[in-house]
Design an enzyme around this catalytic site. Structure first.
Site, PDB file in Angstrom:
ATOM      1  N   ALA A  68       0.837  -1.197   0.000  1.00 26.31           N
ATOM      2  CA  ALA A  68       0.000   0.000   0.000  1.00 26.31           C
ATOM      3  C   ALA A  68       0.869   1.242   0.000  1.00 26.31           C
ATOM      4  CB  ALA A  68      -0.925   0.010   1.225  1.00 26.31           C
ATOM      5  N   ASP A  69       0.305   2.315  -0.510  1.00 24.61           N
ATOM      6  CA  ASP A  69       0.957   3.611  -0.428  1.00 24.61           C
ATOM      7  C   ASP A  69      -0.121   4.686  -0.352  1.00 24.61           C
ATOM      8  OD1 ASP A  69       3.849   4.550  -0.506  1.00 24.61           O
ATOM      9  OD2 ASP A  69       2.823   6.042  -1.713  1.00 24.61           O
ATOM     10  N   THR A  70       0.135   5.709   0.458  1.00 24.89           N
ATOM     11  CA  THR A  70      -0.837   6.775   0.694  1.00 24.89           C
ATOM     12  C   THR A  70      -0.222   8.121   0.360  1.00 24.89           C
ATOM     13  OG1 THR A  70      -1.841   5.495   2.491  1.00 24.89           O
ATOM     14  CG2 THR A  70      -2.301   7.865   2.460  1.00 24.89           C
TER      15      THR A  70
END
Length: 187
Positions: A68-70
């Site tokens: 994941a990346d935000t």
């Protein structure tokens, strides 16, 4: 039993994945460049989450791997993790009294399939007094957070409106992830 791995060293993502009530491991990706363009491109964000998951999957092909990346996006500009306290202060000044968007891309890899999705949450900040921004920045907390804030800490003081998944703003849209994993029989 499925071996589940979170491809991240984020304590917030680990905390959120605990909500699934299933055993998992954390294995951070190694050598994955986290550079994104200055203007927001959702495909680029999805590619980054996929590269993180693939990096770990290549070392653990027997597992289901979640990457994941935000990012925080203000007026189509990506606000990643600040590189200094001055940059964190500047980001928070820019976010004051503004609506911005938090995007998290999630990718899941398994030997028979893989999928990715992007969750978006709108967040509007109150007018934040510069003195409060300064106090927050001096804690050092904003330095490891996209947009220089954590909604689960001081960011709660700044937030006026949130439209969408709160946990997405923390860094992992856990409800959507549960749904996707459940639909595929992983959990």
């Amino acid at each position: 039993m499925v071996r589940l791995i979170l491809a991240s060293s984020s304590p917030r993502r680990k905390e959120l994945l605990l909500l699934l009530r299933v055993a998992f491991e954390t294995v951070p990706p190694v050598g994955v460049k986290e550079e994104l363009s200055a203007s927001f491109d959702p495909d680029e964000l999805a590619d980054l989450s996929f590269r993180k998951a693939r990096n770990v999957y290549e070392r653990h092909p027997d597992a289901v791997v979640i990457g994941a990346d935000t990012v925080v996006v203000l007026e189509n500009a990506v606000l990643g993790k600040p590189s200094s306290k001055d940059e964190a202060f500047e980001m928070l000044v820019r976010l004051s009294e503004k609506m911005h968007y938090v995007f998290t891309a999630v990718s899941v890899l398994e030997r028979r399939w893989n999928f990715s999705f992007i969750e978006r949450t709108a967040v509007k900040f109150r007018k934040i007094p510069p003195a409060l921004i300064g106090e927050y920045v001096q804690t050092g907390i904003p330095l490891d957070k996209a947009g220089a804030y954590g909604i689960q800490d001081y960011g709660a003081l700044f937030t006026e409106i949130i439209n969408g998944d709160y946990y997405n703003v923390m860094g992992l849209p856990i409800g959507r992830l549960w749904q996707e994993l459940n639909t595929r029989g992983v959990i």
